[in-house]
Design a protein around this motif. Structure first.
Motif, PDB file in Angstrom:
ATOM      1  N   ALA A   1      -0.405  10.627   6.975  1.00 55.48           N
ATOM      2  CA  ALA A   1      -0.041   9.656   5.930  1.00 55.48           C
ATOM      3  C   ALA A   1       1.251   8.930   6.269  1.00 55.48           C
ATOM      4  O   ALA A   1       1.345   7.708   6.158  1.00 55.48           O
ATOM      5  CB  ALA A   1       0.083  10.367   4.585  1.00 55.48           C
ATOM      6  N   HIS A   2       2.286   9.673   6.670  1.00 53.19           N
ATOM      7  CA  HIS A   2       3.557   9.051   7.021  1.00 53.19           C
ATOM      8  C   HIS A   2       3.452   8.316   8.356  1.00 53.19           C
ATOM      9  O   HIS A   2       4.011   7.229   8.535  1.00 53.19           O
ATOM     10  CB  HIS A   2       4.660  10.105   7.113  1.00 53.19           C
ATOM     11  N   THR A   3       2.739   8.876   9.304  1.00 54.83           N
ATOM     12  CA  THR A   3       2.644   8.285  10.631  1.00 54.83           C
ATOM     13  C   THR A   3       1.912   6.955  10.592  1.00 54.83           C
ATOM     14  O   THR A   3       2.290   6.006  11.297  1.00 54.83           O
ATOM     15  CB  THR A   3       1.924   9.259  11.585  1.00 54.83           C
ATOM     16  N   ALA A   4       0.849   6.850   9.793  1.00 57.39           N
ATOM     17  CA  ALA A   4       0.049   5.622   9.750  1.00 57.39           C
ATOM     18  C   ALA A   4       0.881   4.435   9.298  1.00 57.39           C
ATOM     19  O   ALA A   4       0.816   3.349   9.884  1.00 57.39           O
ATOM     20  CB  ALA A   4      -1.149   5.824   8.819  1.00 57.39           C
ATOM     21  N   VAL A   5       1.678   4.618   8.265  1.00 61.28           N
ATOM     22  CA  VAL A   5       2.472   3.499   7.745  1.00 61.28           C
ATOM     23  C   VAL A   5       3.537   3.076   8.754  1.00 61.28           C
ATOM     24  O   VAL A   5       3.677   1.887   9.063  1.00 61.28           O
ATOM     25  CB  VAL A   5       3.111   3.878   6.402  1.00 61.28           C
ATOM     26  N   LEU A   6       4.281   4.028   9.288  1.00 60.94           N
ATOM     27  CA  LEU A   6       5.349   3.674  10.216  1.00 60.94           C
ATOM     28  C   LEU A   6       4.772   3.044  11.491  1.00 60.94           C
ATOM     29  O   LEU A   6       5.329   2.070  12.016  1.00 60.94           O
ATOM     30  CB  LEU A   6       6.180   4.908  10.569  1.00 60.94           C
ATOM     31  N   GLY A   7       3.662   3.589  11.986  1.00 60.71           N
ATOM     32  CA  GLY A   7       3.044   3.002  13.174  1.00 60.71           C
ATOM     33  C   GLY A   7       2.580   1.585  12.924  1.00 60.71           C
ATOM     34  O   GLY A   7       2.767   0.693  13.771  1.00 60.71           O
TER      35      GLY A   7
ATOM     36  N   ARG B   1      -2.319   5.522  -3.675  1.00 62.89           N
ATOM     37  CA  ARG B   1      -2.916   5.376  -2.352  1.00 62.89           C
ATOM     38  C   ARG B   1      -2.443   6.516  -1.456  1.00 62.89           C
ATOM     39  O   ARG B   1      -1.346   7.069  -1.624  1.00 62.89           O
ATOM     40  CB  ARG B   1      -2.523   4.029  -1.731  1.00 62.89           C
ATOM     41  N   ALA B   2      -3.279   6.840  -0.462  1.00 60.21           N
ATOM     42  CA  ALA B   2      -2.971   7.977   0.412  1.00 60.21           C
ATOM     43  C   ALA B   2      -1.778   7.735   1.330  1.00 60.21           C
ATOM     44  O   ALA B   2      -0.935   8.622   1.498  1.00 60.21           O
ATOM     45  CB  ALA B   2      -4.214   8.337   1.235  1.00 60.21           C
ATOM     46  N   PRO B   3      -1.637   6.560   1.988  1.00 63.20           N
ATOM     47  CA  PRO B   3      -0.497   6.375   2.900  1.00 63.20           C
ATOM     48  C   PRO B   3       0.831   6.513   2.167  1.00 63.20           C
ATOM     49  O   PRO B   3       1.005   6.029   1.045  1.00 63.20           O
ATOM     50  CB  PRO B   3      -0.702   4.949   3.423  1.00 63.20           C
ATOM     51  N   ALA B   4       1.775   7.159   2.818  1.00 60.73           N
ATOM     52  CA  ALA B   4       3.096   7.399   2.217  1.00 60.73           C
ATOM     53  C   ALA B   4       4.159   6.661   3.016  1.00 60.73           C
ATOM     54  O   ALA B   4       4.016   6.484   4.226  1.00 60.73           O
ATOM     55  CB  ALA B   4       3.406   8.888   2.191  1.00 60.73           C
ATOM     56  N   PRO B   5       5.244   6.197   2.347  1.00 59.41           N
ATOM     57  CA  PRO B   5       6.296   5.490   3.073  1.00 59.41           C
ATOM     58  C   PRO B   5       7.029   6.416   4.036  1.00 59.41           C
ATOM     59  O   PRO B   5       7.138   7.627   3.797  1.00 59.41           O
ATOM     60  CB  PRO B   5       7.216   4.994   1.966  1.00 59.41           C
ATOM     61  N   PRO B   6       7.564   5.880   5.122  1.00 54.37           N
ATOM     62  CA  PRO B   6       8.344   6.691   6.068  1.00 54.37           C
ATOM     63  C   PRO B   6       9.648   7.174   5.433  1.00 54.37           C
ATOM     64  O   PRO B   6      10.008   6.791   4.311  1.00 54.37           O
ATOM     65  CB  PRO B   6       8.607   5.725   7.230  1.00 54.37           C
ATOM     66  N   ARG B   7      10.363   8.000   6.173  1.00 55.98           N
ATOM     67  CA  ARG B   7      11.650   8.500   5.691  1.00 55.98           C
ATOM     68  C   ARG B   7      12.663   7.369   5.608  1.00 55.98           C
ATOM     69  O   ARG B   7      12.558   6.347   6.276  1.00 55.98           O
ATOM     70  CB  ARG B   7      12.148   9.608   6.618  1.00 55.98           C
ATOM     71  N   ALA B   8      13.698   7.592   4.768  1.00 54.74           N
ATOM     72  CA  ALA B   8      14.694   6.548   4.520  1.00 54.74           C
ATOM     73  C   ALA B   8      15.424   6.143   5.795  1.00 54.74           C
ATOM     74  O   ALA B   8      15.724   4.962   6.005  1.00 54.74           O
ATOM     75  CB  ALA B   8      15.687   7.021   3.462  1.00 54.74           C
TER      76      ALA B   8
ATOM     77  N   ASP C   1       8.473  12.056  15.420  1.00 55.02           N
ATOM     78  CA  ASP C   1       8.888  13.045  14.428  1.00 55.02           C
ATOM     79  C   ASP C   1       7.973  13.016  13.212  1.00 55.02           C
ATOM     80  O   ASP C   1       7.632  14.072  12.646  1.00 55.02           O
ATOM     81  CB  ASP C   1      10.331  12.792  13.992  1.00 55.02           C
ATOM     82  N   HIS C   2       7.568  11.787  12.788  1.00 57.05           N
ATOM     83  CA  HIS C   2       6.698  11.670  11.627  1.00 57.05           C
ATOM     84  C   HIS C   2       5.320  12.265  11.903  1.00 57.05           C
ATOM     85  O   HIS C   2       4.630  12.700  10.967  1.00 57.05           O
ATOM     86  CB  HIS C   2       6.546  10.204  11.214  1.00 57.05           C
TER      87      HIS C   2
ATOM     88  N   VAL D   1       0.837  -1.203   0.000  1.00 54.21           N
ATOM     89  CA  VAL D   1       0.000   0.000   0.000  1.00 54.21           C
ATOM     90  C   VAL D   1       0.870   1.250   0.000  1.00 54.21           C
ATOM     91  O   VAL D   1       0.606   2.221  -0.721  1.00 54.21           O
ATOM     92  CB  VAL D   1      -0.944  -0.023   1.220  1.00 54.21           C
ATOM     93  N   ALA D   2       1.936   1.248   0.801  1.00 49.68           N
ATOM     94  CA  ALA D   2       2.812   2.417   0.882  1.00 49.68           C
ATOM     95  C   ALA D   2       3.534   2.681  -0.435  1.00 49.68           C
ATOM     96  O   ALA D   2       3.857   3.829  -0.762  1.00 49.68           O
ATOM     97  CB  ALA D   2       3.828   2.233   2.003  1.00 49.68           C
ATOM     98  N   ALA D   3       3.808   1.600  -1.200  1.00 48.46           N
ATOM     99  CA  ALA D   3       4.535   1.763  -2.461  1.00 48.46           C
ATOM    100  C   ALA D   3       3.637   2.231  -3.602  1.00 48.46           C
ATOM    101  O   ALA D   3       4.137   2.653  -4.655  1.00 48.46           O
ATOM    102  CB  ALA D   3       5.208   0.452  -2.852  1.00 48.46           C
ATOM    103  N   ASP D   4       2.330   2.148  -3.410  1.00 51.68           N
ATOM    104  CA  ASP D   4       1.389   2.517  -4.466  1.00 51.68           C
ATOM    105  C   ASP D   4       1.194   4.034  -4.462  1.00 51.68           C
ATOM    106  O   ASP D   4       0.707   4.614  -3.485  1.00 51.68           O
ATOM    107  CB  ASP D   4       0.053   1.802  -4.230  1.00 51.68           C
ATOM    108  N   ASP D   5       1.553   4.681  -5.555  1.00 56.04           N
ATOM    109  CA  ASP D   5       1.445   6.137  -5.648  1.00 56.04           C
ATOM    110  C   ASP D   5       0.002   6.618  -5.642  1.00 56.04           C
ATOM    111  O   ASP D   5      -0.268   7.791  -5.349  1.00 56.04           O
ATOM    112  CB  ASP D   5       2.143   6.641  -6.916  1.00 56.04           C
TER     113      ASP D   5
END
Length: 416
Positions: free
Chosen positions: A386-392, A313-320, A379-380, A307-311
């Motif tokens: 969007a970033h927080t949901a994926v990392l959490g 979709r709303a959720p975005a991948p966390p920072r590198a 920090d996210h 889901v995070a890799a799909d452009d």
């Protein structure tokens, strides 16, 4: 460059040798024979090298031949039966993969043989003609062959009817003789299977558990490598999802192996099991459930990354940086899975724990990595949901994997 077409209609370049359809078919047949010969050679080497499925098949084949020969000797030489066919036939097919299976199929097959013999004899007496008796009895027997109570032995009712009518022996004494021969063969087949190296299928449980844990570790290592390098996209995430799907198929294989294990232990005496030289300290069924949950967590993890890799979709991948920390955490859990796989293959080891893997040090590092990820999660949070949901979600799934792959970690978390 000019292109010319050969006899088969396939474009060919100048200088390419002509090959006829017959030559192509011959090459394919030769390749198929070569592959089959190679597979047979590998099976022979595996059977010679040590215990395994290949050696089990050899043992079962020799036992079936022994049962048939013994039944023939008893029926032909001892009981002086001039047509000692039924007894070795039944004895041969009743050397099954488990003693319980042999006994169950003996009852089913003997009943089917009785029904086929009696119905064929009655049809012969009623019609007075072999062809008419076949036309009258065989259709009904083929319908009875699909009766669930017969299992896969129902077909023997029809084949016995054909054999009875073809032999012309349909008298009351001939019917009793044939039924008695079937009973003799069933007794000998079951006895040989139960008393001569009784089959015990515990090795399959160990091998399937070891394969499941090993492939779970490999899947986690693959995900960790992709996240650490930062080179992952929808295609990479799809590959991770396929690995997770293979884990589910491994779980299905494990459930089947566990079922065979339980059945193989029925009706087999302890001293006879020991003759098979199979370790009886099979991992408990709780291990199946534990690693089934690990498989589920790996599947959920790969879906989140997809889901995070799909452009779109709303959720975005966390920072590198957060992903590199997360990759190290997954790699440690994958190491624990690999170590547990080796332990499952060690028949003398206990089911719990991870020998050869420094669990204490790994848990300390995991705890430190989790703390860094939780700090990164805060920090996210300032960058949006969007970033927080994926990392959490990823962090929660990693913790689920952690406590399942390392039971000691589970106990510490409960204490906290």
């Amino acid at each position: 460059m000019s292109i010319r077409v050969g006899t088969s209609g396939t474009p060919k370049t100048p200088g390419e040798p002509e090959t006829s359809g017959t030559e192509g078919a011959g090459a394919r047949w030769a390749e198929a024979v070569r592959r089959e010969a190679g597979a047979a050679g590998r099976a022979v080497r595996a059977a010679w090298a040590g215990p395994g499925r290949e050696r089990d098949l050899v043992v079962q084949s020799l036992k079936a031949a022994l049962a048939a020969a013994l039944a023939w000797f008893v029926a032909s030489d001892w009981l002086n039966d001039p047509m000692a066919l039924m007894a070795p036939w039944v004895a041969l097919v009743l050397v099954q993969a488990t003693v319980y299976g042999s006994l169950r199929q003996a009852a089913q097959q003997w009943t089917a043989i009785c029904v086929g013999t009696l119905l064929a004899s009655a049809a012969q007496a009623l019609t007075g003609n072999t062809l008419g008796a076949l036309a009258l009895s065989v259709p009904l027997l083929m319908l009875l062959a699909h009766w669930p109570r017969f299992g896969d032995q129902g077909i023997y009712a029809a084949t016995t009817a054909v054999f009875t009518l073809a032999s012309g022996a349909v008298s009351v004494s001939a019917v009793g003789h044939r039924v008695g021969q079937a009973a003799l063969g069933a007794v000998i087949g079951v006895a040989v299977n139960a008393l001569v190296l009784p089959p015990v299928h515990l090795r399959d449980v160990r091998e399937n558990l070891a394969a499941l844990t090993r492939e779970a570790g490999e899947a986690l290592h693959a995900v960790a490598a992709g996240l650490r390098d930062g080179e992952w996209d929808t295609a990479t995430a799809a590959d991770w999802s396929r690995r997770a799907d293979r884990l589910e198929r491994r779980c299905e294989g494990l459930r089947s192996a566990r079922s065979w294990s339980r059945e193989s232990l029925r009706l087999t005496a302890g001293p006879l099991r020991a003759l098979h030289r199979v370790p009886l300290d099979v991992p408990p069924e709780s291990e199946d459930a534990r690693w089934g949950r690990v498989s589920d967590h790996v599947t959920a993890l790969t879906r989140t990354l997809a889901v995070a890799a799909d452009d779109d979709r709303a959720p975005a991948p966390p920072r590198a940086e957060a992903l590199r920390i997360y990759a190290r955490l997954l790699a440690l859990i994958g190491d624990a899975c690999a170590a547990q796989s080796e332990r499952f293959l060690d028949a003398g080891a206990a089911a719990g724990g991870v020998e050869g893997f420094e669990a204490g040090r790994a848990e300390e590092e995991m705890e430190e990595l989790r703390g860094r990820l939780q700090h990164s999660l805060r920090d996210h949070a300032g960058e949006g949901a969007a970033h927080t949901a994926v990392l959490g979600t990823l962090l929660l799934q990693a913790e689920n994997l952690w406590v399942e792959a390392l039971p000691g970690a589970r106990r510490e978390n409960r204490a906290e």
